[in-house]
Write an enzyme that holds these catalytic residues in place. Structure first.
Site, short mmCIF file in Angstrom:
data_model
loop_
_atom_site.label_atom_id
_atom_site.label_comp_id
_atom_site.label_asym_id
_atom_site.label_seq_id
_atom_site.Cartn_x
_atom_site.Cartn_y
_atom_site.Cartn_z
CD GLU A 83 -12.02 5.57 4.08
OE1 GLU A 83 -11.62 4.82 4.98
OE2 GLU A 83 -11.31 5.92 3.13
CE LYS B 122 -2.92 4.24 7.30
NZ LYS B 122 -4.36 4.39 7.50
NE ARG C 73 -2.62 0.84 3.53
CZ ARG C 73 -3.32 0.50 4.60
NH1 ARG C 73 -4.57 0.06 4.48
NH2 ARG C 73 -2.80 0.61 5.81
C1 LIG Z 1 -5.50 3.52 7.69
C2 LIG Z 1 -6.88 3.82 7.26
C3 LIG Z 1 -7.90 2.86 7.35
C4 LIG Z 1 -7.71 1.51 7.99
O1 LIG Z 1 -6.80 0.71 7.31
P1 LIG Z 1 -6.14 -0.56 8.02
O2 LIG Z 1 -5.15 -1.04 7.02
O3 LIG Z 1 -7.20 -1.53 8.28
O4 LIG Z 1 -5.52 -0.06 9.28
C5 LIG Z 1 -9.15 3.19 6.85
N1 LIG Z 1 -9.40 4.41 6.32
C6 LIG Z 1 -8.45 5.36 6.24
C7 LIG Z 1 -8.79 6.68 5.65
C8 LIG Z 1 -7.17 5.10 6.71
O5 LIG Z 1 -6.23 6.05 6.63
#
Ligand SMILES: *Cc1c(COP(=O)(O)O)cnc(C)c1O
Length: 340
Positions: free
Chosen positions: A219, A183, A81
């Protein structure tokens, strides 16, 4: 020797540990990387990250399992990622094998900070990368630093998982064709006003809708949605502007392969939400955090699972995935990486 820390009363805050990993990208190549005891970074005042927010990050945990091993959960997916995040922000790729190696080195060097099994606490790892050389004209930096530090964090749910109340936000988290699926710190900077005002109005989190039509569920600021229908199907939103949560992807697998549930990954219209039986937010921090109530401009949707406890399917998903992580249940091939 495990540090003398009151694990069960730790919060989610920064606790400085002994070692962190640092590698620099200079003249078009990553150096060998080292573990260092120096927790501070000295940067030029004009560093790219400080001017134009060229920074990306990851988050994952190390745990102590029932049989006393220290493990991490699917770090290969964090490494991958981070590659896609780097490409989207015109940053150099940190090789995935080196990412995993660096994770292992940081955990091993700070093994004394890995909380004991059963404490509910974990060691949270924060890999990140940023543009480090001076940049004043708008362009990508030419030098970067990749780091991983770790910090012990307390149990997410103290005294049981209480369902939370969320609101439908009028702010957007991501733009159509923007950076919602990576991210990056910039996505979080723009979410701060939304979360501070949500808290001030008594809500725990924001539900973001798709920025283009504002009809579909995306989300929250840092977790993906999982819904359960009244006939026990798991439904999770699919969109190009959602961050692909590793927890959500793992829970989808667990739902299908461990629990024999039907799973739909598809567009989820906000209009459908009132008909769901359960709702949860998934991410590394909580695994699943149950949602009891969703408020849309004064109109309340109360999930049938209520405000006292997780719904039954959410609980099964939670217990199965945490069972895999803590070594109580057999993990799918490659999910658990043993450090020592
Ligand atoms: C990090 C994150 C998540 C959760 O991801 P995981 O890999 O399960 O920790 C979900 N949404 C956003 C916007 C994030 O930055």
């Amino acid at each position: 020797m495990t540090k003398n820390i009151d694990w069960s009363n730790l919060g989610f805050g920064y606790v400085q540990t002994d070692y962190r990993y640092v590698s620099n990208f200079v003249n078009g190549a990553w150096d060998d990387g080292v573990l260092t005891q120096d927790a501070n970074i000295v940067l030029n005042e004009c560093a790219g990250v400080l001017q134009y927010a060229q920074t990306i990050f990851e988050g994952l945990k190390a745990y102590r399992t029932q049989d006393g091993k220290i493990v991490t959960f699917r770090p290969d997916l964090n490494a991958e990622r981070m590659v896609s995040s780097a490409k989207r922000l015109e940053m150099p790729v940190f090789p995935t094998d080196r990412f995993i190696d660096a994770v292992k080195k940081v955990v091993a060097a700070n093994a004394d900070y890995v909380p004991p099994y059963g404490s509910g606490a974990t060691l949270y790892l924060r890999p990140y990368m940023f543009g480090s050389n001076p940049v004043i004209g708008v362009k990508p930096a030419s030098e970067y630093q990749f780091r991983i530090f770790c910090t012990p964090v307390g149990p997410y749910f103290k005294g049981g998982a209480k369902p939370i109340t969320i609101r439908v936000s009028d702010f957007d988290r991501a733009a159509p064709n923007g950076t919602g699926s990576i991210k990056a710190g910039l996505n979080y900077a723009m979410s701060l006003h939304a979360i501070v005002t949500a808290h001030a109005e008594g809500f725990d989190e924001n539900m973001y809708l798709d920025p283009k039509t504002r009809t579909k569920v995306e989300e929250t600021g840092g977790a993906n949605f999982l819904f359960v229908t009244k006939d026990g199907k798991v439904v999770t939103p699919k969109s190009d502007s959602i961050l692909p949560s590793i927890t959500r992807r793992s829970l989808v697998y667990v739902a299908k392969e461990y629990l024999g549930l039907e799973v739909e990954e598809r567009e989820v219209f906000f209009d459908e939400v009132k008909d769901f039986a359960e709702c949860g937010l998934c991410g590394t921090a909580a695994v699943i955090s149950p949602v009891g109530k969703i408020v849309d401009h004064g109109k309340e949707i109360c999930l049938p699972s209520g405000m006292d406890d997780m719904g039954p399917v959410t609980r099964k998903l939670y217990e199965t995935l945490t069972g895999i992580q803590m070594g109580r249940l057999e993990a799918p091939e490659g999910w658990i990486q043993v450090i020592e």
